[in-house]
Design an enzyme around this catalytic site. Structure first.
Site, PDB file in Angstrom:
ATOM      1  N   GLU A 110      -9.039 -11.347  -7.240  1.00  0.00           N
ATOM      2  CA  GLU A 110      -8.184 -10.150  -7.160  1.00  0.00           C
ATOM      3  C   GLU A 110      -7.127 -10.133  -8.266  1.00  0.00           C
ATOM      4  O   GLU A 110      -6.861  -9.082  -8.850  1.00  0.00           O
ATOM      5  CB  GLU A 110      -7.546 -10.074  -5.763  1.00  0.00           C
ATOM      6  CG  GLU A 110      -8.589  -9.786  -4.690  1.00  0.00           C
ATOM      7  CD  GLU A 110      -8.047  -9.769  -3.268  1.00  0.00           C
ATOM      8  OE1 GLU A 110      -8.802  -9.395  -2.369  1.00  0.00           O
ATOM      9  OE2 GLU A 110      -6.875 -10.149  -3.055  1.00  0.00           O
TER      10      GLU A 110
ATOM     11  N   HIS B  59      -1.506  -5.602   1.634  1.00  0.00           N
ATOM     12  CA  HIS B  59      -2.721  -6.419   1.520  1.00  0.00           C
ATOM     13  C   HIS B  59      -2.351  -7.768   0.944  1.00  0.00           C
ATOM     14  O   HIS B  59      -1.550  -7.849   0.013  1.00  0.00           O
ATOM     15  CB  HIS B  59      -3.737  -5.738   0.592  1.00  0.00           C
ATOM     16  CG  HIS B  59      -4.845  -6.659   0.171  1.00  0.00           C
ATOM     17  ND1 HIS B  59      -5.977  -6.838   0.932  1.00  0.00           N
ATOM     18  CD2 HIS B  59      -4.972  -7.491  -0.900  1.00  0.00           C
ATOM     19  CE1 HIS B  59      -6.754  -7.728   0.333  1.00  0.00           C
ATOM     20  NE2 HIS B  59      -6.174  -8.131  -0.781  1.00  0.00           N
TER      21      HIS B  59
ATOM     22  N   ASN C  52      -1.758  -0.284   7.390  1.00  0.00           N
ATOM     23  CA  ASN C  52      -1.176  -1.587   7.729  1.00  0.00           C
ATOM     24  C   ASN C  52      -0.282  -2.146   6.626  1.00  0.00           C
ATOM     25  O   ASN C  52      -0.043  -3.347   6.539  1.00  0.00           O
ATOM     26  CB  ASN C  52      -2.260  -2.583   8.164  1.00  0.00           C
ATOM     27  CG  ASN C  52      -3.239  -2.909   7.056  1.00  0.00           C
ATOM     28  OD1 ASN C  52      -3.161  -2.354   5.956  1.00  0.00           O
ATOM     29  ND2 ASN C  52      -4.161  -3.802   7.331  1.00  0.00           N
TER      30      ASN C  52
ATOM     31  N   TYR D 278     -12.069  -3.581  -3.001  1.00  0.00           N
ATOM     32  CA  TYR D 278     -12.567  -3.596  -1.618  1.00  0.00           C
ATOM     33  C   TYR D 278     -14.089  -3.679  -1.537  1.00  0.00           C
ATOM     34  O   TYR D 278     -14.673  -3.291  -0.525  1.00  0.00           O
ATOM     35  CB  TYR D 278     -12.049  -2.364  -0.875  1.00  0.00           C
ATOM     36  CG  TYR D 278     -10.599  -2.508  -0.435  1.00  0.00           C
ATOM     37  CD1 TYR D 278     -10.208  -3.534   0.419  1.00  0.00           C
ATOM     38  CD2 TYR D 278      -9.627  -1.613  -0.864  1.00  0.00           C
ATOM     39  CE1 TYR D 278      -8.895  -3.673   0.829  1.00  0.00           C
ATOM     40  CE2 TYR D 278      -8.295  -1.743  -0.455  1.00  0.00           C
ATOM     41  CZ  TYR D 278      -7.948  -2.773   0.395  1.00  0.00           C
ATOM     42  OH  TYR D 278      -6.642  -2.925   0.815  1.00  0.00           O
TER      43      TYR D 278
ATOM     44  N   LYS E  40       0.842  -1.200   0.000  1.00  0.00           N
ATOM     45  CA  LYS E  40       0.000   0.000   0.000  1.00  0.00           C
ATOM     46  C   LYS E  40       0.884   1.260   0.000  1.00  0.00           C
ATOM     47  O   LYS E  40       2.106   1.178   0.222  1.00  0.00           O
ATOM     48  CB  LYS E  40      -0.919  -0.033   1.224  1.00  0.00           C
ATOM     49  CG  LYS E  40      -1.872  -1.231   1.231  1.00  0.00           C
ATOM     50  CD  LYS E  40      -2.770  -1.194   2.456  1.00  0.00           C
ATOM     51  CE  LYS E  40      -3.645  -2.431   2.534  1.00  0.00           C
ATOM     52  NZ  LYS E  40      -4.548  -2.377   3.713  1.00  0.00           N
TER      53      LYS E  40
HETATM   54  P1  CMP Z   1      -6.652  -5.138   4.058  1.00  0.00           P
HETATM   55  O1  CMP Z   1      -6.007  -6.443   4.333  1.00  0.00           O
HETATM   56  O2  CMP Z   1      -6.211  -4.388   2.863  1.00  0.00           O
HETATM   57  O3  CMP Z   1      -8.244  -5.345   3.951  1.00  0.00           O
HETATM   58  C1  CMP Z   1      -9.177  -4.328   4.293  1.00  0.00           C
HETATM   59  C2  CMP Z   1      -8.514  -3.118   4.844  1.00  0.00           C
HETATM   60  O4  CMP Z   1      -9.353  -2.178   5.478  1.00  0.00           O
HETATM   61  C3  CMP Z   1      -7.545  -3.531   5.918  1.00  0.00           C
HETATM   62  O5  CMP Z   1      -6.443  -4.198   5.334  1.00  0.00           O
HETATM   63  C4  CMP Z   1      -7.260  -2.209   6.609  1.00  0.00           C
HETATM   64  O6  CMP Z   1      -6.157  -1.519   6.041  1.00  0.00           O
HETATM   65  C5  CMP Z   1      -8.508  -1.373   6.302  1.00  0.00           C
HETATM   66  N1  CMP Z   1      -9.181  -0.938   7.510  1.00  0.00           N
HETATM   67  C6  CMP Z   1      -9.277   0.327   7.931  1.00  0.00           C
HETATM   68  N2  CMP Z   1      -9.967   0.403   9.070  1.00  0.00           N
HETATM   69  C7  CMP Z   1     -10.331  -0.851   9.394  1.00  0.00           C
HETATM   70  C8  CMP Z   1     -11.055  -1.425  10.459  1.00  0.00           C
HETATM   71  N3  CMP Z   1     -11.575  -0.675  11.439  1.00  0.00           N
HETATM   72  N4  CMP Z   1     -11.213  -2.766  10.458  1.00  0.00           N
HETATM   73  C9  CMP Z   1     -10.700  -3.559   9.459  1.00  0.00           C
HETATM   74  N5  CMP Z   1      -9.999  -3.046   8.421  1.00  0.00           N
HETATM   75  C10 CMP Z   1      -9.814  -1.719   8.387  1.00  0.00           C
END
Ligand code: CMP
Length: 143
Positions: free
Chosen positions: A126, A115, A112, A49, A9
């Site tokens: 995906e 992904h 984070n 998403y 990301k």
């Molecule tokens: P990812 O694995 O990309 O899948 C969904 C993403 O939503 C997750 O990582 C986080 O970066 C993002 N996200 C942001 N806020 C939340 C939250 N409260 N709970 C879960 N995912 C979140």
């Protein structure tokens, strides 16, 4: 052979973690078969998403993903979907184990770093969303 979709990301790119992330997946023994740095369209981010469309964080998540370039990759290998998820660590970096990418480098769920597809079927969806089959080059070590 099993494949997974991995996206570094914008925060992972900007913190200079691209090499470290690739290194961890390479050293585990998986094969990188497709990779591109790209600016993501709103349409692609929303499709990627889609499962989170009704969540309160959906808007911010899409805005973040389209805010700056990401590195999109496809990795191949036996059990790569689940194994890559272990290497990446829990979604919330504060809960992620030390030794995982998020556990070692992250503190925020909204930042984070990376992904990874959560299941084989999700990975197929995906990969076809992000890559043309002609952009992927499957290979086996000849050594
Ligand atoms: P990812 O694995 O990309 O899948 C969904 C993403 O939503 C997750 O990582 C986080 O970066 C993002 N996200 C942001 N806020 C939340 C939250 N409260 N709970 C879960 N995912 C979140």
């Amino acid at each position: 052979m099993e494949r997974t979709f991995i996206m570094i990301k914008p925060d992972g790119v900007q913190r200079g973690l691209t090499g470290e992330i690739i290194k961890r997946l390479e050293q585990k023994g998986f094969n990188l078969i497709g990779m591109k740095m790209m600016s993501v369209s709103r349409e692609l981010a929303e499709k990627h998403y889609d499962v989170h469309r009704d969540k309160p964080f959906f808007g911010n998540l899409v805005e973040f993903i389209i805010s700056a370039p990401v590195v999109a990759m496809v990795w191949e290998g036996e059990g790569v979907v689940a194994s890559a998820r272990k290497i990446i660590g829990a979604t919330n970096p504060l809960s992620a184990e030390p030794g995982t990418i998020r556990g070692d480098y992250g503190i925020s769920i909204g930042r984070n770093l990376i992904h990874g597809s959560d299941a084989v079927e999700t990975a197929q969806r995906e990969i076809s969303l992000w890559f043309e089959e002609t952009e992927l080059s499957s290979w086996e070590a000849a050594l």
